[in-house]
Design an enzyme around this catalytic site. Structure first.
Site, PDB file in Angstrom:
ATOM      1  N   ARG A 237       0.847  -1.183   0.000  1.00  0.00           N
ATOM      2  CA  ARG A 237       0.000   0.000   0.000  1.00  0.00           C
ATOM      3  C   ARG A 237       0.890   1.244   0.000  1.00  0.00           C
ATOM      4  O   ARG A 237       1.928   1.294   0.669  1.00  0.00           O
ATOM      5  CB  ARG A 237      -0.925   0.024   1.227  1.00  0.00           C
ATOM      6  N   GLU A 266      -4.540   7.168  -5.559  1.00  0.00           N
ATOM      7  CA  GLU A 266      -4.690   6.403  -6.800  1.00  0.00           C
ATOM      8  C   GLU A 266      -6.055   6.676  -7.431  1.00  0.00           C
ATOM      9  O   GLU A 266      -7.072   6.546  -6.751  1.00  0.00           O
ATOM     10  CB  GLU A 266      -4.543   4.906  -6.518  1.00  0.00           C
ATOM     11  N   HIS A 285      -0.787  -0.057  -9.970  1.00  0.00           N
ATOM     12  CA  HIS A 285      -1.494  -1.034  -9.142  1.00  0.00           C
ATOM     13  C   HIS A 285      -1.943  -2.242  -9.976  1.00  0.00           C
ATOM     14  O   HIS A 285      -3.129  -2.603  -9.996  1.00  0.00           O
ATOM     15  CB  HIS A 285      -2.690  -0.400  -8.432  1.00  0.00           C
TER      16      HIS A 285
END
Length: 327
Positions: A237, A266, A285
């Site tokens: 994370r 994000e 991601h």
């Protein structure tokens, strides 16, 4: 009876073919499709007449849960990270939360090594040179013989350790729940503390959940004690690091490279400071986004959703809210 409405937000689920689509179709749901991850504000706009969420990293806060009740019956998390969901509040309200452990560890560990090798061999810089017609040959480094400190030896961390052994790296690990048999079988040296592991690594790979204890785990103070030129990898994370502290250390040369699949925001705004930091490789991601992994996760998430709505035991439930048949 009206069709049960499902809010589907995970883009990986929607964009990848596989049996998970047929599972939802066979269940006869009305699917409300959105492109997540969605912030709290957008979630508040959408919920209210939705029976269940099949979500990714959307913000499911207490406000969202209150707005979604009393109609909300189940939340099915695509993936394993629950830090964007107010799990305690969801449980207090009696809403089952399912998730998908054990389906993406291979894919994320492979991505970790993709980032590591890209940094050590300067692959992105070299590929960009060649794409522009430039034949610039930059000297890189081997990873063989380097010390890899793995912070978090869960499923993903263990897979990283196995691959590190294959590359001839020395592996140091830290985890609150130590698997002695696995460590012994894979030549992993146990660090007594996170700081000990961080200080010894030529490479540090982060594989912990985001919590109050791990937020900004990598900060100015800890960076000052790490090896000069350390390479840090983050497939966990973005909030596990203090973003500005890491950027400052990159500019100062304290960090030799930062490979990350996650950011604290994000998608990032165009002026996000990490986007212009030196010696970085940033991916959007996608650590678990392979055709194989998406099919495993999406199928499990879809099956969890259907089972929970039937009042049957899902494949994996993250809270202890009671199951009630709704279909």
């Amino acid at each position: 009876m009206p069709l049960m409405k499902i809010l589907l937000t995970t883009t990986s689920f929607q964009d990848t073919p596989g049996p998970h689509h047929q599972i939802l179709e066979d269940a006869g749901f009305e699917i409300i499709r959105e492109r997540g991850p969605l912030p709290e504000k957008r979630m508040l706009d959408l919920v209210g007449d939705i029976d269940a969420f099949l979500c990714g990293d959307d913000e499911i806060t207490s406000k969202v849960i209150d707005r979604a009740l009393p109609r909300l019956k189940v939340v099915s998390k695509y993936g394993i990270g629950l830090d964007k969901i107010d799990v305690e509040y969801l449980t207090d309200k009696g809403v089952p939360l399912t998730f998908c452990p054990g389906v993406n560890h291979t894919t994320v560990s492979e991505h970790t090594f993709a980032l590591m090798l890209a940094l050590f061999r300067k692959l992105v810089k070299e590929a960009n040179h060649v794409a522009k017609g430039e034949w610039v040959r930059v000297t890189g480094n081997e990873i063989m013989g380097k010390t890899l400190s793995i912070i978090g030896l869960g499923r993903i961390g263990k897979e990283v350790a196995i691959r590190a052994n294959a590359f001839g790296m020395k592996v140091i690990g830290y985890d609150l729940y130590w698997d002695e048999d696995f460590a012994r079988g894979n030549q992993i040296i146990r660090a007594k503390s996170i700081d000990e592991a961080l200080e010894q690594g030529d490479v540090v790979s982060l594989h912990v959940n985001l919590s109050d204890e791990t937020r900004e785990l990598i900060n100015r103070e800890r960076l000052s004690k790490m090896k000069d030129g350390v390479v840090i990898l983050n497939c966990a994370r973005g909030e596990i690091i203090h973003t500005q502290d890491v950027i400052d250390a990159l500019h100062a040369g304290k960090i030799g490279g930062y490979g990350t699949d996650v950011l604290d925001v994000e998608p990032p705004p165009p002026d996000h400071p990490m986007l212009n930091a030196p010696n970085t490789v940033i991916t959007p991601h996608i650590g678990s986004r392979t055709f194989e992994s998406v099919e495993r996760q999406a199928t499990m998430a879809a099956r969890n959703l259907v089972l929970a709505l039937r009042g049957e035991t899902p494949l994996a439930q993250a809270n202890d809210a009671p199951l009630t048949a709704h279909t």
